[in-house]
Design a protein around this motif. Structure first.
Motif, PDB file in Angstrom:
ATOM      1  N   PHE A 103       0.941  -1.198  -0.014  1.00  0.00           N
ATOM      2  CA  PHE A 103      -0.061  -0.012  -0.047  1.00  0.00           C
ATOM      3  C   PHE A 103       0.798   1.133  -0.130  1.00  0.00           C
ATOM      4  O   PHE A 103       2.188   1.149   0.291  1.00  0.00           O
ATOM      5  CB  PHE A 103      -0.989  -0.014   1.266  1.00  0.00           C
ATOM      6  N   MET A 104       0.497   2.226  -0.327  1.00  0.00           N
ATOM      7  CA  MET A 104       1.330   3.522  -0.390  1.00  0.00           C
ATOM      8  C   MET A 104       0.820   4.367   0.807  1.00  0.00           C
ATOM      9  O   MET A 104      -0.297   4.534   1.255  1.00  0.00           O
ATOM     10  CB  MET A 104       0.583   4.360  -1.513  1.00  0.00           C
ATOM     11  N   MET A 105       1.854   4.843   1.468  1.00  0.00           N
ATOM     12  CA  MET A 105       1.956   5.427   2.637  1.00  0.00           C
ATOM     13  C   MET A 105       2.004   6.935   2.140  1.00  0.00           C
ATOM     14  O   MET A 105       3.130   7.239   1.533  1.00  0.00           O
ATOM     15  CB  MET A 105       3.060   5.063   3.595  1.00  0.00           C
ATOM     16  N   ALA A 106       1.555   7.934   2.570  1.00  0.00           N
ATOM     17  CA  ALA A 106       1.560   9.249   2.338  1.00  0.00           C
ATOM     18  C   ALA A 106       2.082  10.074   3.439  1.00  0.00           C
ATOM     19  O   ALA A 106       2.229   9.616   4.501  1.00  0.00           O
ATOM     20  CB  ALA A 106       0.167  10.031   1.900  1.00  0.00           C
ATOM     21  N   PHE A 107       2.355  11.359   3.280  1.00  0.00           N
ATOM     22  CA  PHE A 107       3.010  12.353   4.331  1.00  0.00           C
ATOM     23  C   PHE A 107       1.833  13.486   4.454  1.00  0.00           C
ATOM     24  O   PHE A 107       1.559  13.864   3.639  1.00  0.00           O
ATOM     25  CB  PHE A 107       4.340  12.980   3.714  1.00  0.00           C
ATOM     26  N   MET A 108       1.707  13.709   6.056  1.00  0.00           N
ATOM     27  CA  MET A 108       0.819  14.711   6.369  1.00  0.00           C
ATOM     28  C   MET A 108       1.496  15.801   6.943  1.00  0.00           C
ATOM     29  O   MET A 108       2.073  15.266   8.002  1.00  0.00           O
ATOM     30  CB  MET A 108      -0.625  13.964   6.819  1.00  0.00           C
ATOM     31  N   PHE A 109       1.320  16.889   6.955  1.00  0.00           N
ATOM     32  CA  PHE A 109       1.753  18.050   7.636  1.00  0.00           C
ATOM     33  C   PHE A 109       0.619  19.011   8.021  1.00  0.00           C
ATOM     34  O   PHE A 109      -0.337  19.163   7.406  1.00  0.00           O
ATOM     35  CB  PHE A 109       3.072  18.659   6.744  1.00  0.00           C
ATOM     36  N   HIS A 110       1.137  19.709   9.105  1.00  0.00           N
ATOM     37  CA  HIS A 110       0.121  20.767   9.663  1.00  0.00           C
ATOM     38  C   HIS A 110      -0.084  21.710   8.430  1.00  0.00           C
ATOM     39  O   HIS A 110       1.132  22.193   8.060  1.00  0.00           O
ATOM     40  CB  HIS A 110       0.596  21.490  10.846  1.00  0.00           C
ATOM     41  N   ARG A 111      -1.286  22.398   8.259  1.00  0.00           N
ATOM     42  CA  ARG A 111      -1.318  23.353   7.140  1.00  0.00           C
ATOM     43  C   ARG A 111      -0.425  24.738   7.456  1.00  0.00           C
ATOM     44  O   ARG A 111      -0.278  25.177   6.373  1.00  0.00           O
ATOM     45  CB  ARG A 111      -2.802  23.778   6.973  1.00  0.00           C
TER      46      ARG A 111
END
Length: 160
Positions: A103-111
C-alpha cells in the motif's frame, strides 16, 4: 497531505506456522485482522479479491498494527495483514506469508508548515534513504526504537 511524495510499503497476510492455511483460497471465511480504513484494510481486499468472492472475505478490524501483532502471537486471530517491523517480527516467530500485499503511505503536515520546510525535510529523507540503501547494516539497529518495549526481546532487527 503532501502530494509530491509517497512510499510503497511491503506488507503481507500471514498465518501461524502451524495453520492449515497454505494458499490464499484457504482464507475463505477466515478472520483476517486489519486496521479500520487503513492501508492494511484496503490492501487485504485488493490482494484477496483475486482469489475469493467478496462474501468469502472476512476482515476483522483490530486496533493498531502492534495490537494485531499481540492478537497474532496470542493466537486470538487466525490471520493478519501486517507490514514493516510487525511483518518481520511475525516471520521471525514462524508466521508464513500467504499473500504479499502493498500500500502507499503518504505524508501529512500541519497546514501552517511552510512548503520550503517540507521540501527541505523531503530532501533530507531522500539523502537518508540513499545512505541506508548503501549501508543498511549500519542503520538497522535504529529499528529497535520503533518497536514497543514488550516486543524488543522477541525480535532480532539485524534480520530486517
Amino acid at each position: 497531505m503532501w502530494g509530491k511524495a509517497y512510499s510503497v510499503c511491503e506488507a503481507a497476510i500471514v498465518v501461524p506456522g502451524d495453520s492449515r492455511v497454505f494458499e490464499p483460497g484457504d482464507l475463505a471465511r477466515t478472520d483476517i485482522a486489519v486496521g479500520y480504513h487503513s492501508g492494511s484494510h484496503y490492501s487485504a481486499l485488493q490482494a484477496l479479491e483475486v482469489f475469493l468472492a467478496p462474501e468469502e472475505i472476512a476482515l476483522k478490524f483490530v486496533g493498531s498494527s502492534w495490537s494485531r501483532v499481540d492478537a497474532a502471537l496470542a493466537r486470538k486471530i487466525p490471520a493478519v495483514n501486517v507490514w514493516g517491523a510487525q511483518l518481520y517480527l511475525l516471520e521471525q516467530h514462524g508466521f508464513r506469508r500467504i499473500v504479499s500485499t502493498t500500500f502507499m503511505m503518504a505524508f501529512m503536515f500541519h497546514r501552517d508548515v511552510e512548503s520550503a520546510s517540507v521540501e527541505g525535510y523531503m530532501r533530507a529523507l531522500i539523502r537518508a534513504q540513499a545512505d541506508i540503501d548503501v549501508e543498511p547494516e549500519r542503520y538497522k539497529h535504529y529499528f529497535i526504537n520503533e518497536i514497543p518495549e514488550r516486543f524488543r526481546d522477541k525480535v532480532d532487527v539485524r534480520r530486517f
